[in-house]
Design a protein around this motif. Structure first.
Motif, PDB file in Angstrom:
ATOM      1  N   LEU A  66       0.954  -1.255   0.068  1.00  0.00           N
ATOM      2  CA  LEU A  66       0.032   0.010   0.041  1.00  0.00           C
ATOM      3  C   LEU A  66       0.909   1.316   0.093  1.00  0.00           C
ATOM      4  O   LEU A  66       0.632   2.229  -0.853  1.00  0.00           O
ATOM      5  N   CYS A  69       2.840   1.507  -3.329  1.00  0.00           N
ATOM      6  CA  CYS A  69       1.831   1.796  -4.715  1.00  0.00           C
ATOM      7  C   CYS A  69       1.277   3.131  -4.453  1.00  0.00           C
ATOM      8  O   CYS A  69       1.301   4.080  -5.444  1.00  0.00           O
ATOM      9  N   HIS A  70       1.243   3.761  -3.166  1.00  0.00           N
ATOM     10  CA  HIS A  70       0.842   5.364  -3.175  1.00  0.00           C
ATOM     11  C   HIS A  70       1.922   5.971  -3.733  1.00  0.00           C
ATOM     12  O   HIS A  70       1.738   7.024  -4.313  1.00  0.00           O
ATOM     13  N   SER A  73       2.334   5.861  -7.500  1.00  0.00           N
ATOM     14  CA  SER A  73       1.131   6.698  -8.230  1.00  0.00           C
ATOM     15  C   SER A  73       1.320   8.244  -7.930  1.00  0.00           C
ATOM     16  O   SER A  73       0.952   9.076  -8.866  1.00  0.00           O
ATOM     17  N   TYR A  74       1.855   8.493  -6.786  1.00  0.00           N
ATOM     18  CA  TYR A  74       1.828   9.859  -6.473  1.00  0.00           C
ATOM     19  C   TYR A  74       3.018  10.627  -7.151  1.00  0.00           C
ATOM     20  O   TYR A  74       2.644  11.701  -7.846  1.00  0.00           O
ATOM     21  N   HIS A 130      -2.037  14.036  -3.602  1.00  0.00           N
ATOM     22  CA  HIS A 130      -2.352  12.486  -3.031  1.00  0.00           C
ATOM     23  C   HIS A 130      -3.813  11.958  -3.320  1.00  0.00           C
ATOM     24  O   HIS A 130      -3.962  10.736  -3.283  1.00  0.00           O
ATOM     25  N   ALA A 133      -3.476  10.059  -6.525  1.00  0.00           N
ATOM     26  CA  ALA A 133      -2.449   8.999  -6.236  1.00  0.00           C
ATOM     27  C   ALA A 133      -3.299   8.125  -5.730  1.00  0.00           C
ATOM     28  O   ALA A 133      -3.324   6.766  -5.927  1.00  0.00           O
ATOM     29  N   HIS A 134      -4.099   8.209  -4.699  1.00  0.00           N
ATOM     30  CA  HIS A 134      -5.132   7.230  -4.133  1.00  0.00           C
ATOM     31  C   HIS A 134      -6.073   6.717  -5.150  1.00  0.00           C
ATOM     32  O   HIS A 134      -6.419   5.306  -5.150  1.00  0.00           O
ATOM     33  N   TRP A 136      -5.555   6.284  -8.172  1.00  0.00           N
ATOM     34  CA  TRP A 136      -4.744   5.392  -9.015  1.00  0.00           C
ATOM     35  C   TRP A 136      -4.286   4.115  -8.472  1.00  0.00           C
ATOM     36  O   TRP A 136      -3.586   3.223  -9.200  1.00  0.00           O
ATOM     37  N   CYS A 137      -4.243   4.049  -7.224  1.00  0.00           N
ATOM     38  CA  CYS A 137      -3.238   3.114  -6.614  1.00  0.00           C
ATOM     39  C   CYS A 137      -4.001   1.587  -6.611  1.00  0.00           C
ATOM     40  O   CYS A 137      -5.025   1.529  -6.197  1.00  0.00           O
TER      41      CYS A 137
END
Length: 156
Positions: A66, A69-70, A73-74, A130, A133-134, A136-137
Motif C-alpha cells: 500500500l 503503490c501510493h 502513483s503519487y 495525494h 494517487a489514491h 490510481w493506486c
C-alpha cells in the motif's frame, strides 16, 4: 497499456522440522517467496502467531504494498501536475483485528507521506496530488478497508 496484467509468485514452506504439521508447535512458519528474476524473500508469520519477527510477514507485505503503490502513483500524479518532488518518505501504519475464530482482518491503514518539493509554489498542487494517487493506486483499490492519508508537504 490497458488490459489485464497477471502476476505470479512461488511460495515454498521451508519450516518442516521433521514431523510436518503433527502439532501446532511442531513446525516453523518460514516461507520462501520467489519471483523469477528477483531476489527471494524469506518470510514468516507474525510473532504472535508463532512466527519469526526478523522476517517479513504477510501483514508487513500488505502494508508495504500500500505504501509503495501510493508513492509510485503519487510521483506520477506530481509529474502530471507539474510538481517537482525531490524527496518522499512514508511512515505507514496498519491495524489488524483478530475475530476470535482464528481469523481477522485489517481495520485500516494510515499512510503518512512526508514530501519535499522543489519550490513553495508547488505545495497546493503537491497536496492535491495525494487524492489522485489514491484513485490510481491498484493496491488501495483492491482492499476492503479504508486507507487514510496524513500527508505533509514542504519545500527545500
Amino acid at each position: 497499456m490497458l488490459g489485464e496484467h497477471r502476476y505470479q509468485v512461488h511460495s515454498s514452506w521451508t519450516g518442516n522440522r521433521g514431523s510436518g504439521t503433527s502439532g501446532y508447535r511442531d513446525y516453523d512458519r518460514t516461507v520462501t517467496l520467489t519471483i523469477a528474476g528477483k531476489p527471494d524473500i524469506t518470510a514468516s508469520s507474525d510473532k504472535p502467531f508463532r512466527g519469526d519477527s526478523t522476517k517479513w510477514n504477510p501483514e508487513d507485505l500488505l502494508l508495504a504494498a500500500l505504501s509503495e503503490c501510493h508513492l509510485l502513483s503519487y510521483l506520477h500524479a506530481c509529474v502530471q501536475a507539474g510538481v517537482v518532488v525531490v524527496d518522499y518518505e512514508d511512515e505507514a501504519t496498519g491495524v489488524m483485528v483478530e475475530d476470535g475464530l482464528g481469523g481477522g482482518a485489517f481495520r485500516e491503514v494510515t499512510l503518512r507521506p512526508r514530501v519535499v518539493v522543489a519550490d513553495a509554489s508547488m505545495h497546493e498542487a503537491a497536496a492535491a496530488a495525494h487524492h489522485q494517487a489514491h484513485e490510481w493506486c491498484f493496491i488501495a483499490n483492491s482492499v476492503n478497508f479504508p486507507v487514510h492519508h496524513e500527508a505533509f508537504v514542504t519545500s527545500r
